[in-house]
Design an enzyme around this catalytic site. Structure first.
Site, PDB file in Angstrom:
ATOM      1  N   ASP A  50      44.421  35.312  46.147  1.00  0.00           N
ATOM      2  CA  ASP A  50      45.559  34.740  44.616  1.00  0.00           C
ATOM      3  C   ASP A  50      44.945  36.200  44.663  1.00  0.00           C
ATOM      4  O   ASP A  50      45.132  37.426  45.028  1.00  0.00           O
ATOM      5  CB  ASP A  50      44.618  33.952  44.534  1.00  0.00           C
ATOM      6  CG  ASP A  50      45.740  33.090  43.782  1.00  0.00           C
ATOM      7  OD1 ASP A  50      47.165  33.791  43.419  1.00  0.00           O
ATOM      8  OD2 ASP A  50      46.173  31.660  43.888  1.00  0.00           O
ATOM      9  N   HIS A  73      46.698  38.877  46.247  1.00  0.00           N
ATOM     10  CA  HIS A  73      47.943  38.671  46.219  1.00  0.00           C
ATOM     11  C   HIS A  73      49.098  39.677  45.277  1.00  0.00           C
ATOM     12  O   HIS A  73      49.970  39.205  45.042  1.00  0.00           O
ATOM     13  CB  HIS A  73      48.771  37.580  45.448  1.00  0.00           C
ATOM     14  CG  HIS A  73      48.230  36.105  46.689  1.00  0.00           C
ATOM     15  ND1 HIS A  73      48.659  35.027  46.048  1.00  0.00           N
ATOM     16  CD2 HIS A  73      47.972  35.947  47.871  1.00  0.00           C
ATOM     17  CE1 HIS A  73      48.036  33.967  46.700  1.00  0.00           C
ATOM     18  NE2 HIS A  73      47.955  34.702  47.838  1.00  0.00           N
TER      19      HIS A  73
END
Length: 223
Positions: A50, A73
């Site tokens: 993430d 991310h």
């Protein structure tokens, strides 16, 4: 879930931190910072599924320097604007970063719903992108769910500078400013940005964004 959370803190320093999780592991943010001031993150490397760093509501006077991200991310301010009454994010400096194979690079994300939140006085400086899907991204229609709100984001994004950002994009659109119709982005500045896609010029996309460019900017500015 998140590896490191800094919440309701003052004057915190993270130095020489190493975080590792599989690239497909959900919600494994490396470092999450919110409702805190005076936080410094230096000489740190995060590989995760993430956000490498997520910067939530109420974060102020934050510095991230000499930081490597990938997989993951990217470094994200947000998500913001999930609640109507929400403190903003301000005075953030992110410098000397490297992103490798990430889904995003430098991202600001807010929900498409009413909010009094904001993100302002942000400096992204000296970043290297290596095959990054969205190297520069302001997403004011953020919604990871299926049932997404259909209104403009109330979050105000202003005074954001991208200085000396270079490298390669994994998608043709390397610079994407998808700002709110209700509160367009203001004071966006691109200063010496050089991003390519497959050894060719990349593309920039703008919606509801106002700003200026300085020096060489590739892809050509759409501000």
């Amino acid at each position: 879930m998140f590896h490191v959370v800094i919440n309701f803190c003052r004057n915190v320093k993270l130095q020489g931190v190493r975080i590792s999780a599989p690239g497909n592991s959900p919600n494994t943010d490396g470092i999450h910072i919110q409702m805190s001031t005076g936080v410094t993150v230096v000489n740190t490397k995060v590989a995760t599924g993430d956000d490498c760093v997520s910067i939530g509501p109420g974060a102020a006077n934050l510095r991230i320097e000499n930081f490597a991200c990938g997989p993951g991310h990217g470094i994200s301010i947000g998500s913001l604007g999930k609640n109507v009454n929400e403190p903003g994010v301000q005075n953030v400096t992110v410098k000397s970063t490297t992103f490798t194979g990430t889904t995003n690079g430098l991202r600001i994300k807010s929900w498409g719903k009413p909010s009094n939140g904001f993100a302002r006085n942000i400096l992204f400086q000296h970043a290297t992108m290596n095959n990054v899907q969205n190297p520069i991204f302001i997403d004011q229609r953020y919604c990871p769910d299926r049932n997404c709100p259909d209104t403009a984001s109330g979050v105000r994004v202003s005074d954001v500078t991208y200085q000396d950002i270079h490298g390669t994009s994994a998608t043709q659109v390397a610079v994407n400013f998808d700002c709110s119709k209700r509160n367009p982005c203001k004071g966006i500045r691109l200063d010496n940005v050089r991003l390519t896609y497959n050894s060719k010029p990349a593309v920039a996309s703008c919606a509801n964004a106002d700003g200026t460019t300085i020096g060489l900017v590739q892809p050509g500015s759409c501000l």
